[in-house]
Design a protein around this motif. Sequence first.
Motif, PDB file in Angstrom:
ATOM      1  N   PHE A  31       0.823  -1.206   0.000  1.00  0.00           N
ATOM      2  CA  PHE A  31       0.000   0.000   0.000  1.00  0.00           C
ATOM      3  C   PHE A  31       0.859   1.259   0.000  1.00  0.00           C
ATOM      4  CE2 PHE A  31       0.624   0.616   4.496  1.00  0.00           C
ATOM      5  CZ  PHE A  31       0.199   1.895   4.757  1.00  0.00           C
ATOM      6  N   HIS A  41      -4.988   0.266  -3.302  1.00  0.00           N
ATOM      7  CA  HIS A  41      -4.223   0.055  -2.064  1.00  0.00           C
ATOM      8  C   HIS A  41      -3.553   1.340  -1.606  1.00  0.00           C
ATOM      9  CE1 HIS A  41      -4.844  -4.226  -2.414  1.00  0.00           C
ATOM     10  NE2 HIS A  41      -4.472  -4.147  -3.678  1.00  0.00           N
ATOM     11  N   ARG A  42      -4.333   2.433  -1.570  1.00  0.00           N
ATOM     12  CA  ARG A  42      -3.789   3.736  -1.185  1.00  0.00           C
ATOM     13  C   ARG A  42      -4.528   4.304   0.014  1.00  0.00           C
ATOM     14  NH1 ARG A  42      -4.324   6.570  -6.755  1.00  0.00           N
ATOM     15  NH2 ARG A  42      -3.259   4.989  -7.936  1.00  0.00           N
ATOM     16  N   HIS A  43      -3.757   4.826   0.927  1.00  0.00           N
ATOM     17  CA  HIS A  43      -4.267   5.640   2.028  1.00  0.00           C
ATOM     18  C   HIS A  43      -4.074   7.081   1.563  1.00  0.00           C
ATOM     19  CE1 HIS A  43      -3.815   6.814   6.569  1.00  0.00           C
ATOM     20  NE2 HIS A  43      -4.653   7.605   5.926  1.00  0.00           N
ATOM     21  N   GLU A  61      -9.520  12.280   4.679  1.00  0.00           N
ATOM     22  CA  GLU A  61      -8.652  11.110   4.712  1.00  0.00           C
ATOM     23  C   GLU A  61      -9.486   9.863   4.443  1.00  0.00           C
ATOM     24  OE1 GLU A  61      -5.493   9.151   7.856  1.00  0.00           O
ATOM     25  OE2 GLU A  61      -7.101  10.398   8.621  1.00  0.00           O
ATOM     26  N   TYR A  62      -8.993   9.025   3.530  1.00  0.00           N
ATOM     27  CA  TYR A  62      -9.758   7.816   3.213  1.00  0.00           C
ATOM     28  C   TYR A  62      -8.842   6.736   2.648  1.00  0.00           C
ATOM     29  CZ  TYR A  62      -9.668   9.726  -1.549  1.00  0.00           C
ATOM     30  OH  TYR A  62      -9.274  10.232  -2.758  1.00  0.00           O
ATOM     31  N   TRP A  63      -9.378   5.529   2.581  1.00  0.00           N
ATOM     32  CA  TRP A  63      -8.678   4.381   2.028  1.00  0.00           C
ATOM     33  C   TRP A  63      -9.248   4.106   0.648  1.00  0.00           C
ATOM     34  CZ3 TRP A  63      -4.532   1.569   2.390  1.00  0.00           C
ATOM     35  CH2 TRP A  63      -4.492   0.300   1.823  1.00  0.00           C
ATOM     36  N   GLU A  64      -8.377   4.058  -0.353  1.00  0.00           N
ATOM     37  CA  GLU A  64      -8.768   3.747  -1.724  1.00  0.00           C
ATOM     38  C   GLU A  64      -8.412   2.282  -1.969  1.00  0.00           C
ATOM     39  OE1 GLU A  64      -6.623   5.772  -4.904  1.00  0.00           O
ATOM     40  OE2 GLU A  64      -8.569   6.504  -5.587  1.00  0.00           O
ATOM     41  N   GLU A  65      -9.362   1.413  -1.690  1.00  0.00           N
ATOM     42  CA  GLU A  65      -9.154  -0.038  -1.718  1.00  0.00           C
ATOM     43  C   GLU A  65      -8.614  -0.533  -3.062  1.00  0.00           C
ATOM     44  OE1 GLU A  65      -8.888  -3.705  -0.127  1.00  0.00           O
ATOM     45  OE2 GLU A  65      -9.813  -2.074   1.006  1.00  0.00           O
ATOM     46  N   ARG A  92     -13.646   5.007   5.485  1.00  0.00           N
ATOM     47  CA  ARG A  92     -13.382   3.734   4.765  1.00  0.00           C
ATOM     48  C   ARG A  92     -14.428   3.501   3.731  1.00  0.00           C
ATOM     49  NH1 ARG A  92      -9.379   0.337   6.574  1.00  0.00           N
ATOM     50  NH2 ARG A  92      -8.548   0.963   8.545  1.00  0.00           N
TER      51      ARG A  92
END
Length: 147
Positions: A8, A80-82, A73-77, A147
């Motif tokens: 990630f 695989h990026r924060h 702020e978020y998770w880009e599934e 998320r």
Amino acid sequence: MSDTIEQFQIQVTARALVTSGEDLLLVSNDGRIWYTPGGRLQPGESLHDCIRREVHEETGLHVTAGELVHVFEYWEEKHHRHKVECYFQAHLESGAVDQDWADLDGPVEHMRFFTPQQMQAEERIYPQFLKKGQWRTGKDIYMGFER
């Protein structure tokens, strides 16, 4: 470390809230999904320098970055990026919206100022806090990890 952690990335972006009166400048790749001008921070670059560079590349406008007003702020599934996006007030120094401008380093093809009413009516403005006008209040600068 697990394979997931090793694969990630952490990505920081600086985004500009360029206003004209009550109107907010948004850009789009395809004319359907709208977002603020800005982009990824380069090594050794300040967030304010990133805004100046990215806004000019995408719109041809020259801006000065001001106060930090929101952190998203978020998770880009999928990738695989924060992602950490820092939104700053930006003051227009020179230039005007020119639909013939060609993004110097990316996919932006459209730009326009949206009134608050147009923002409410537009379905595809991201992130959603822009439509709600939260960035205008100076409250809730950081609303947690999404998320």
